[in-house]
Design a protein around this motif. Structure first.
Motif, mmCIF file in Angstrom:
data_model
loop_
_atom_site.group_PDB
_atom_site.id
_atom_site.type_symbol
_atom_site.label_atom_id
_atom_site.label_comp_id
_atom_site.label_asym_id
_atom_site.label_seq_id
_atom_site.Cartn_x
_atom_site.Cartn_y
_atom_site.Cartn_z
ATOM 1 N N UNK C 335 0.813 -1.208 0.000
ATOM 2 C CA UNK C 335 0.000 0.000 0.000
ATOM 3 C C UNK C 335 0.848 1.260 0.000
ATOM 4 N N UNK C 336 2.097 1.130 0.458
ATOM 5 C CA UNK C 336 2.964 2.307 0.485
ATOM 6 C C UNK C 336 3.496 2.649 -0.906
ATOM 7 N N UNK C 337 3.384 1.715 -1.855
ATOM 8 C CA UNK C 337 3.808 2.030 -3.219
ATOM 9 C C UNK C 337 2.835 3.072 -3.765
ATOM 10 N N UNK C 338 3.355 4.216 -4.241
ATOM 11 C CA UNK C 338 2.461 5.296 -4.630
ATOM 12 C C UNK C 338 1.500 4.873 -5.745
ATOM 13 N N UNK C 339 0.296 5.406 -5.705
ATOM 14 C CA UNK C 339 -0.702 5.119 -6.724
ATOM 15 C C UNK C 339 -0.171 5.518 -8.099
ATOM 16 N N UNK C 340 0.705 6.542 -8.115
ATOM 17 C CA UNK C 340 1.244 7.024 -9.392
ATOM 18 C C UNK C 340 1.932 5.903 -10.166
ATOM 19 N N UNK C 341 2.566 4.974 -9.431
ATOM 20 C CA UNK C 341 3.239 3.851 -10.097
ATOM 21 C C UNK C 341 2.209 2.988 -10.830
ATOM 22 N N UNK C 342 1.120 2.709 -10.127
ATOM 23 C CA UNK C 342 0.073 1.891 -10.750
ATOM 24 C C UNK C 342 -0.510 2.617 -11.951
ATOM 25 N N UNK C 343 -0.830 3.891 -11.748
ATOM 26 C CA UNK C 343 -1.421 4.664 -12.840
ATOM 27 C C UNK C 343 -0.498 4.656 -14.042
ATOM 28 N N UNK C 357 3.366 -7.570 -10.977
ATOM 29 C CA UNK C 357 4.605 -8.339 -11.018
ATOM 30 C C UNK C 357 5.795 -7.504 -11.459
ATOM 31 N N UNK C 358 5.536 -6.568 -12.387
ATOM 32 C CA UNK C 358 6.692 -5.874 -12.955
ATOM 33 C C UNK C 358 6.917 -4.488 -12.386
ATOM 34 N N UNK C 359 5.930 -3.918 -11.740
ATOM 35 C CA UNK C 359 6.136 -2.578 -11.185
ATOM 36 C C UNK C 359 6.002 -2.577 -9.666
ATOM 37 N N UNK C 360 4.889 -3.098 -9.164
ATOM 38 C CA UNK C 360 4.636 -2.948 -7.726
ATOM 39 C C UNK C 360 5.588 -3.805 -6.902
ATOM 40 N N UNK C 361 5.721 -5.074 -7.281
ATOM 41 C CA UNK C 361 6.599 -5.943 -6.489
ATOM 42 C C UNK C 361 8.044 -5.439 -6.514
ATOM 43 N N UNK C 362 8.602 -5.110 -7.694
ATOM 44 C CA UNK C 362 9.965 -4.578 -7.662
ATOM 45 C C UNK C 362 10.065 -3.309 -6.821
ATOM 46 N N UNK C 363 9.043 -2.454 -6.891
ATOM 47 C CA UNK C 363 9.106 -1.220 -6.109
ATOM 48 C C UNK C 363 9.020 -1.521 -4.624
ATOM 49 N N UNK C 364 8.263 -2.544 -4.276
ATOM 50 C CA UNK C 364 8.052 -2.848 -2.862
ATOM 51 C C UNK C 364 9.082 -3.834 -2.327
ATOM 52 N N UNK C 365 9.978 -4.284 -3.199
ATOM 53 C CA UNK C 365 10.850 -5.394 -2.822
ATOM 54 C C UNK C 365 11.625 -5.175 -1.515
ATOM 55 N N UNK C 451 13.199 -1.672 6.202
ATOM 56 C CA UNK C 451 11.827 -1.190 6.062
ATOM 57 C C UNK C 451 11.782 0.325 6.219
ATOM 58 N N UNK C 452 12.564 0.844 7.178
ATOM 59 C CA UNK C 452 12.523 2.290 7.400
ATOM 60 C C UNK C 452 13.058 3.044 6.179
ATOM 61 N N UNK C 453 14.163 2.549 5.628
ATOM 62 C CA UNK C 453 14.729 3.157 4.419
ATOM 63 C C UNK C 453 13.690 3.177 3.313
ATOM 64 N N UNK C 454 12.979 2.055 3.201
ATOM 65 C CA UNK C 454 11.986 1.911 2.152
ATOM 66 C C UNK C 454 10.870 2.930 2.328
ATOM 67 N N UNK C 455 10.436 3.098 3.587
ATOM 68 C CA UNK C 455 9.341 4.035 3.841
ATOM 69 C C UNK C 455 9.767 5.455 3.527
ATOM 70 N N UNK C 456 11.002 5.783 3.899
ATOM 71 C CA UNK C 456 11.493 7.140 3.637
ATOM 72 C C UNK C 456 11.463 7.427 2.145
#
Lengths: 434, 273, 459
Positions: C335-343, C357-365, C451-456
């Motif tokens: 959910x922290x992956x910005x909606x802009x990525x999906x759009x 598979x190709x955008x959200x998971x890599x971004x959230x990895x 996780x903290x780095x990712x959130x930042x």
């Protein structure tokens, strides 16, 4: 435009595209189904687990009882005719009970057969008879029909947990016993009744005599200690860290430390309790006091984290308003911020308490795993708690303990669900959007 | 820019001219949009001309972005959003359930308000769409697509030596041009731009505007903008939205010099918005 | 009882001092408006002066008294006592205490013991009385001193607030003290263990059989405390658990956050979270009662020998337990992956699964990896499931159908039941505990940082 189409195939115009699109949508559907399947697996496991436990456990709330006709012969029970309950209480009730059973089956003779016959009723039956007589001293000299618990194997047999059609050698009850039991049943002397013992007595070696009262009271004492320690300390720590602490390395360290402490395996807290509380400070083993302290240290991070989150949710404007009126920072917090944050803190505390209630491992380390037949009466009495009782019963070899274990789990889950519902209600009731 | 001029001459793409009326690419009829119970757009009729830039202007919340998102069915991704009316792209109804949105979006690309490169390398950002649509198979094809798209977006010279670096490492203006390059990598027919410059500084904005002007030679562009100057600079057609209603549309010059509606007049003279 | 009485007396004195402080400032003649602080603060100030020293005395007494009484009792026992070992001495002292309080003894009391018991009870009475007097004196002394300081111009509120702030600081350091306590106690006992068994032996030895090393002549005998099989068993069960939990948890999270309707989410998410709220002992029971026999039966039907306490059963059930943990953490991360990525991806004509598979998971990895690390740390530290469903025998095997043991199982078995605290056997549990703590702490620190780095990145 047409030139571009020759260099790069246009998705819509391309002849192959229909097949490709079809494939992509198949992948899409498959992926979606896998996701749904994952959720179904998780939910299915939950369902299987709950069904297993309920189907194994509901029978523990009823117990098979057998009616026996006990003759209270004054010559045997109270030979001196004192009428003193203390004297009567010391009579040989085991003999009385067995005689009553034997009188019903006059044909049974021989040591082995008699021993087998005695197994039809619980070893706790004499104390049932004793209690009944002490309540009705005027029974002296009469014969009374008294319902006593059936032996554990016959309880299982009557509930169908020991099937009739297996060969005698594989069955815990032999054919003779079955025929005696059937005879009793045919005469209306066997009944299934609500199992009050399960709620009113403590642990026992005999499944039909075992109850959860001791463990529930032990859990209660333990959680009281946990609550009394963890709630005030947790709230104070959260208030300090969120409202007063300067941003420096020391508070950073505390913060990192709290987050990590929340993820330390619970058994390590048990080791801490063993090494420090028992061996260093010499506190008593198996005591709710020690269990409560250990669980308090374990739940503290949860409460602090929840407390800080709810303090953070109070908008700064409230603080500014109070400070602007000339309140001191401490007055601002205690008069304005804390009351607004309290529901959130309470919710976090209840959830922490629910965790503590379900915790087993650290309590094994501090000796709360002992076999205790008394209901604890204070914070320093040897005690056990509900999850540990479940662990002990799960380990017990007797068939009769399987249903007790499952039933105890049902009771534990009922407590946990109540606590969580309380937390949810509290959150709903006081939820505030700024 | 040289290559752009080249494509124009060799491919003979009809050059858009401000004076000559264009063929209609998108025809929207009585388009209404509802978010749950709330209606956000009321019976919008708007034709969008081929190979031109159409700006949608209006105050915040007037429905211009909502309308834009109807054109490639991006509203489908919003829960509880319902679109009524007809929108035809080259005569094909795009609001029908039978239409495949995946193919539609390959034909109607979109650039967003905030640059949103994927957290992948620059090259992978470009090849993402061609790969999923199966537009190329060999590495050489993909390399060609990367180069052509980046050149057309005017970004090639700046990034050709670091195609393997993450797209998120570029500056804001570069990121937005990367997003444009990403959109044109599949050779769409229409490009939708939702306030593409609002997150950029003036210099980057100028570059994007220049790019938009070049791109209209090949693509039909619809741009939502908050800035009337920008609408005046880049577009040939302008449509003014207010409170979910299409108030007025026409040649950009006419809208800005001689608006027919009083509300348009008030807006462009800065009385509200 | 005396302790309770003393506490009650001190509490009453503290409350009294609150009233006295209030009264004094009110009696001074100036109106509340002219005072620096509200009257209640003056009361609180005096109450603090009364209560804090007194209760400190009581606390000190509680800590020091056992030591004091021990040395008094021992002083009269003479040389016989000095010759005793630590354990025997403790037993003797226990008996003396029981004798003094009329409890049950483990031996017939002799003259020396009776005498010691008398001395013990005399001195206990003296010390109790002494400390009661000292504590009450401290309370009264503090009361009168604090009361003397009270006057309308005295800045009572800041003084009280300073004390409260100190209390708050102390409360916030308890978490630190807990960590220090854990580290020190584990290190201390583990070092004692390494005094008996070399650390290299422990860390690299291939034989683990602490039960046989219980006999005195075998303490530290070679090969008995090699923990590799235990670590390997832990590792094996953790891997099985993660193979179950990660795909199911991750796919549930994806479905929940990307596909599910709001209604579905509102119903299913809380139900899934029930899994997280079920006590581990229940999972253990489920594993032992249902899953293990199921796998054994399954194995028999295809001709495979599956141990009744197989690593597979324990691992699978542990995996089920961890599913909600993985799924709720991944849910947050996704959910922290910005909606802009999906759009951006949808606008290019990607299907939903391609976007995932190709955008959200890599971004959230990074966030997902962090969650998985936390889950691993959880699996390693999980106790009850393995205690109830995994074995005790330390087999060095990678075969999930066999029984293996884990670090937590060994800690529990070594420390429950009859124990002699100084034996290598019990100390070994602390060495295992230290390893467990260090490994889980390391995983947590790394995971929380990732996780903290990712959130930042997406804030």
């Amino acid at each position: 435009m047409t030139d571009i189409a020759t260099t790069v195939p246009r998705p819509l115009a391309d002849a192959d595209s229909a097949a490709r699109i079809e494939r992509r949508y198949r992948q899409e559907r498959r992926f979606r189904r896998i996701g749904l399947a994952a959720i179904c697996v998780a939910l299915g496991m939950l369902a299987i687990m709950l069904i297993t436990i309920v189907s194994n456990g509901y029978t523990a709330f009823i117990a098979t009882e057998v009616a026996i006709d006990v003759t209270f012969d004054p010559a045997e029970v109270d030979p001196d005719g004192t009428g003193d309950p203390a004297v009567i209480g010391r009579a040989n009730f085991q003999g009385l009970t067995r005689n009553a059973l034997r009188a019903y089956f006059p044909d049974v003779s021989g040591r082995t057969d008699r021993r087998d016959l005695n197994k039809l009723i619980s070893v706790g039956a004499p104390s049932t008879v004793r209690a009944a007589l002490l309540e009705n001293l005027d029974w002296m000299g009469t014969t009374q029909t008294i319902w006593v618990k059936a032996g554990a194997d016959f309880d299982s047999f009557n509930k169908g947990q020991i099937p009739r059609d297996v060969p005698e050698s594989d069955r815990r009850v032999n054919d003779n016993q079955v025929s005696w039991f059937d005879q009793l049943a045919a005469n209306g002397r066997v009944e299934k009744r609500f199992n009050g013992t399960f709620f009113s007595s403590a642990d026992s070696r005999e499944p039909e005599q075992a109850g959860i009262r001791g463990a529930v009271v032990g859990s209660f004492f333990t959680l009281i200690v946990t609550l009394l320690l963890a709630f005030p300390v947790g709230v104070m720590a959260a208030v300090y860290l969120e409202e007063f602490a300067p941003k420096n390395r020391w508070t950073d360290l505390i913060e990192v430390n709290i987050n990590n402490l929340a993820a330390v395996p619970s058994i390590v807290f048990g080791l801490l309790g063993l090494a420090v509380l028992l061996n260093l400070f010499g506190l008593p083993r198996s005591a709710p006091l020690v269990g409560g302290i250990v669980l308090a240290l374990m739940t503290l991070p949860t409460i602090i984290i929840a407390g800080r989150a709810s303090l953070k949710a109070v908008p700064p404007s409230i603080r500014e308003a109070a400070l602007g009126m000339g309140a001191s920072p401490l007055q601002t917090v205690t008069h304005h911020v804390l009351p607004l944050a309290l529901p959130g803190m309470l919710t976090g505390t209840i959830i922490g308490m629910a965790q503590a209630l379900g915790e087993t491992a650290p309590l094994l380390m501090i000796g709360m795993v002992a076999f205790i037949v008394d209901v604890p009466g204070s914070f320093t009495d040897p005690a056990t708690v509900l999850p540990v009782q479940i662990f002990l019963w799960a380990d017990a070899p007797e068939r009769g303990f399987v249903e007790k274990t499952s039933a105890a789990i049902m009771v534990l889950l009922a407590f946990l669900i109540t606590m969580n519902l309380l937390a949810v209600l509290l959150r709903k009731r006081f939820e505030r959007r700024w | 820019m040289a290559n752009l001029a080249e494509t124009q001459t060799t491919e003979g793409v009809p050059v858009a001219n401000d004076d000559i009326p264009q063929a209609i690419r998108i025809a929207a009829e009585r388009v209404s949009v509802f978010y749950g119970e709330k209606q956000a757009l009321f019976d919008v009729d708007l034709d969008i001309a081929s190979h031109s830039v159409t700006s949608l202007i209006g105050p915040s919340g007037c429905g211009k972005s909502t309308f834009l998102r109807c054109l490639n069915r991006m509203n489908d991704t919003i829960e509880g959003c319902r679109v009524a009316g007809n929108i035809k792209l080259d005569g094909v109804e795009i609001l029908s359930d039978a239409l495949d949105v995946v193919q539609l979006r390959a034909r109607v690309g979109m650039v967003f308000q905030k640059p949103n490169p994927f957290p992948k390398s620059i090259a992978d950002n470009i090849t993402y769409a061609p790969r999923i649509h199966g537009l190329a198979t060999t590495k050489a094809d993909f390399d060609a697509i990367v180069e052509r798209s980046l050149r057309r977006a005017g970004l090639w010279d700046e990034v050709k030596d670091r195609l393997d670096e993450p797209g998120t490492g570029l500056s804001g203006g570069q990121q937005q041009r990367l997003c444009i390059a990403r959109a044109i990598a599949v050779q769409p027919e229409v490009i939708l731009m939702d306030e593409p410059c609002s997150a950029l500084d003036p210099i980057a904005t100028a570059r994007i505007e220049e790019l938009i002007d070049e791109l209209r030679q090949e693509y039909t562009i619809v741009i939502v903008t908050h800035s009337m100057q920008q609408a005046a600079r880049v577009s040939q057609k302008t449509a003014f939205f207010h409170l979910g209603i299409l108030v007025e549309e026409g040649e950009t010059e006419q809208i800005f010099t001689a608006p027919r509606d009083e509300r348009t007049q008030d807006y462009i003279t800065g009385r509200f918005g | 009882m005396t302790f309770t009485l003393l506490t009650a007396v001190l509490l009453v004195l503290t409350m009294l001092s609150y009233r006295l402080g209030r009264q004094r400032v009110l009696a001074s003649g100036s109106s509340v408006k002219d005072m620096h602080s509200l009257p209640s603060y003056y009361g609180a100030y005096v109450a603090l002066w009364c209560g804090i020293p007194a209760f400190l005395m009581v606390f000190l007494w509680q800590v020091l008294e056992p030591q004091f009484l021990r040395s008094i009792t021992l002083s009269g026992l003479g040389d016989t006592a000095r010759a005793l070992s630590e354990t025997q001495l403790n037993l003797l002292l226990n008996d003396i205490r029981s004798l003094a309080s009329g409890g049950i003894l483990s031996r017939e009391p002799d003259a020396a013991m009776t005498e010691a018991a008398e001395r013990y009870s005399t001195w206990r009475n003296i010390s109790t009385a002494l400390w009661a007097v000292v504590a009450i004196a401290a309370a009264i002394g503090g009361l009168s001193y604090g009361r003397r300081l009270v006057n309308p111009t005295f800045r009572a509120r800041p003084a009280v607030e300073r004390v409260i702030k100190i209390v708050l600081i102390v409360a916030s350091t308890i978490a630190i003290l807990t960590t220090v306590g854990i580290v020190v106690s584990l290190l201390f006992e583990a070092l004692r263990f390494f005094g008996k068994v070399p650390i290299t032996e422990f860390l690299f030895g291939l034989q683990w059989s602490p039960q046989t090393a219980l006999r005195a002549d075998q303490v530290g005998s070679s090969g008995a405390f090699g923990a590799i099989p235990v670590f390997a068993g832990t590792f094996l069960i953790t891997i099985i658990a993660m193979t179950v939990a990660v795909p199911i948890g991750l796919m549930s999270a994806i479905y929940m956050s990307e596909y599910a309707s709001r209604r579905f989410r509102a119903i299913v998410k809380p139900i899934l979270e029930i899994l997280a709220g079920i006590p581990t002992v229940v999972y253990g029971f489920f594993a032992a009662l249902t899953i293990a026999p199921f796998f054994r039966g399954l194995g028999e039907s295809v001709g495979l020998g599956v141990a009744s306490e197989s690593a597979l059963a324990a691992g699978v059930v542990m995996g089920i337990m961890i599913i909600p943990f993985v799924s709720s953490l991944s849910d947050d991360v996704i959910n922290a992956v910005p909606q802009a990525m999906r759009d951006g991806s949808f606008a290019l004509g990607a299907t939903h699964s391609e976007t995932i598979r190709q955008v959200i998971i890599p971004a959230a990895l990074p966030g997902i990896v962090g969650s998985i690390l936390l889950a691993v740390s959880r699996a390693i530290g999980e106790t009850m499931i393995v205690v109830m469903a995994a074995g005790l025998a330390a087999n060095l095997t990678a075969n999930p159908l066999q029984a293996v043991t884990t670090v937590t199982v060994q800690i529990v078995t070594l420390l429950t039941g009859d124990q002699e605290f100084d034996s290598a056997k019990t100390l070994a549990a602390f060495a295992l505990g230290l390893v467990l703590f260090v490994v889980t702490l390391g995983l947590n620190v790394i995971a929380l940082r990732v996780v903290r780095k990712y959130r930042e990145k997406y804030d």
